[in-house]
Design an enzyme around this catalytic site. Structure first.
Site, mmCIF file in Angstrom:
data_model
loop_
_atom_site.group_PDB
_atom_site.id
_atom_site.type_symbol
_atom_site.label_atom_id
_atom_site.label_comp_id
_atom_site.label_asym_id
_atom_site.label_seq_id
_atom_site.Cartn_x
_atom_site.Cartn_y
_atom_site.Cartn_z
ATOM 1 N N SER A 139 0.846 -1.185 0.000
ATOM 2 C CA SER A 139 0.000 0.000 0.000
ATOM 3 C C SER A 139 0.882 1.235 0.000
ATOM 4 O O SER A 139 2.039 1.180 0.454
ATOM 5 C CB SER A 139 -0.890 0.013 1.255
ATOM 6 O OG SER A 139 -1.524 1.265 1.438
ATOM 7 N N TYR A 152 -2.487 -1.415 10.230
ATOM 8 C CA TYR A 152 -2.572 -1.578 8.778
ATOM 9 C C TYR A 152 -1.306 -1.028 8.127
ATOM 10 O O TYR A 152 -0.695 -1.705 7.280
ATOM 11 C CB TYR A 152 -3.805 -0.878 8.234
ATOM 12 C CG TYR A 152 -3.924 -0.983 6.725
ATOM 13 C CD1 TYR A 152 -4.494 -2.117 6.140
ATOM 14 C CD2 TYR A 152 -3.454 0.021 5.880
ATOM 15 C CE1 TYR A 152 -4.589 -2.233 4.760
ATOM 16 C CE2 TYR A 152 -3.552 -0.089 4.503
ATOM 17 C CZ TYR A 152 -4.121 -1.212 3.951
ATOM 18 O OH TYR A 152 -4.200 -1.323 2.584
#
Length: 255
Positions: A139, A152
């Site tokens: 990401s 995350y």
């Protein structure tokens, strides 16, 4: 990675980026196998897309991963691409003892242990094929943190470094390691994200990803233009500004 002629397994492809990527890769002439936890959803997707294969798999469960991976390899012996797509993103509050631990453990299990276990299940199969690919999914937040999602961010940073490391180990094998680095994309990963003006439209993201795979077959990272703001903040020397921008902080680092 070649854009066509592959047999691809994508666990975590029943919605969002995973499903859209699966359908785009299938349209390019690949045999595509998806995996997910909800049987009824898998049945609906395969009914709507004849020729797409599906298996029920829980990527948080080591036994499910081992069992289904063996089944996929037996029934699709040409499988040469693994894309561990399943992931979760949750808001956490690390200022309170009860504000994050359970969620953090779920994120680590899904986002880190899931891909690691899947790679372990497929690594011998992939090395048996003349040209294979592991496409990891990190990401933009692996490179610049969003304040409300610490675990995350950390999980995706771990995937980035894992990708860098196993690429070195697999350099003399037939297996290439390709890292997909999405920016914020309009999916249901987080509440409200599908309607966010900041997030990239899913169809635009997939179209750019497919173009990059096709035009840059030797790439090690798939980076759409929208993610470069996050990916290269430190290299450009404006990391603090990037972090402030995505977190809407003032010059003193305060919300």
């Amino acid at each position: 990675m070649n854009i066509s002629g592959n047999t691809i397994f994508i666990p975590g492809a029943t919605s969002g980026i995973g499903l859209a990527l699966a359908l785009a890769l299938r349209a390019k002439g690949n045999e595509v196998i998806i995996g997910g936890r909800r049987t009824e959803l898998l049945e609906r997707i395969t009914a709507e897309n004849p020729g797409l294969h599906a298996y029920r798999i829980d990527t948080t469960d080591p036994e499910s991963i081992a069992t289904v991976s063996r089944q996929v390899i037996v029934e699709h012996p040409d499988v040469n691409v693994l894309i561990p797509m399943a992931g979760i993103m949750r808001v956490e509050d690390w200022t309170r003892a009860d504000g994050f631990l359970d969620t953090a453990e779920q994120i680590v299990t899904t986002n880190i242990l899931g891909p690691i276990r899947l790679i372990a299940a497929f690594i011998e199969q992939l090395q048996s094929r003349p040209e294979s690919t592991i496409m990891t999914v990190s990401s933009g937040l692996a490179f610049a943190p969003l304040r409300v999602t610490p675990s995350y961010n950390a999980s995706k940073a771990a995937i980035h470094m894992l990708s860098e490391s196993i690429r070195l180990q697999l350099a003399r094998t037939s297996v290439r390691v390709l890292e997909l680095e999405p920016p914020s994309v309009r999916t249901d990963l987080m509440p409200g994200q599908a309607e966010s003006d900041f997030a990239m439209p899913l169809e635009d993201f997939i179209a750019e990803v497919m173009q990059l795979i096709e035009t840059q077959p030797d790439a090690t990272e798939i980076q759409v233009e929208n993610v470069t703001f996050l990916r290269y903040g430190e290299a450009r020397g404006d990391y603090e500004s990037v972090v402030a921008t995505i977190n809407q902080l003032d010059p003193h680092g305060r919300p």
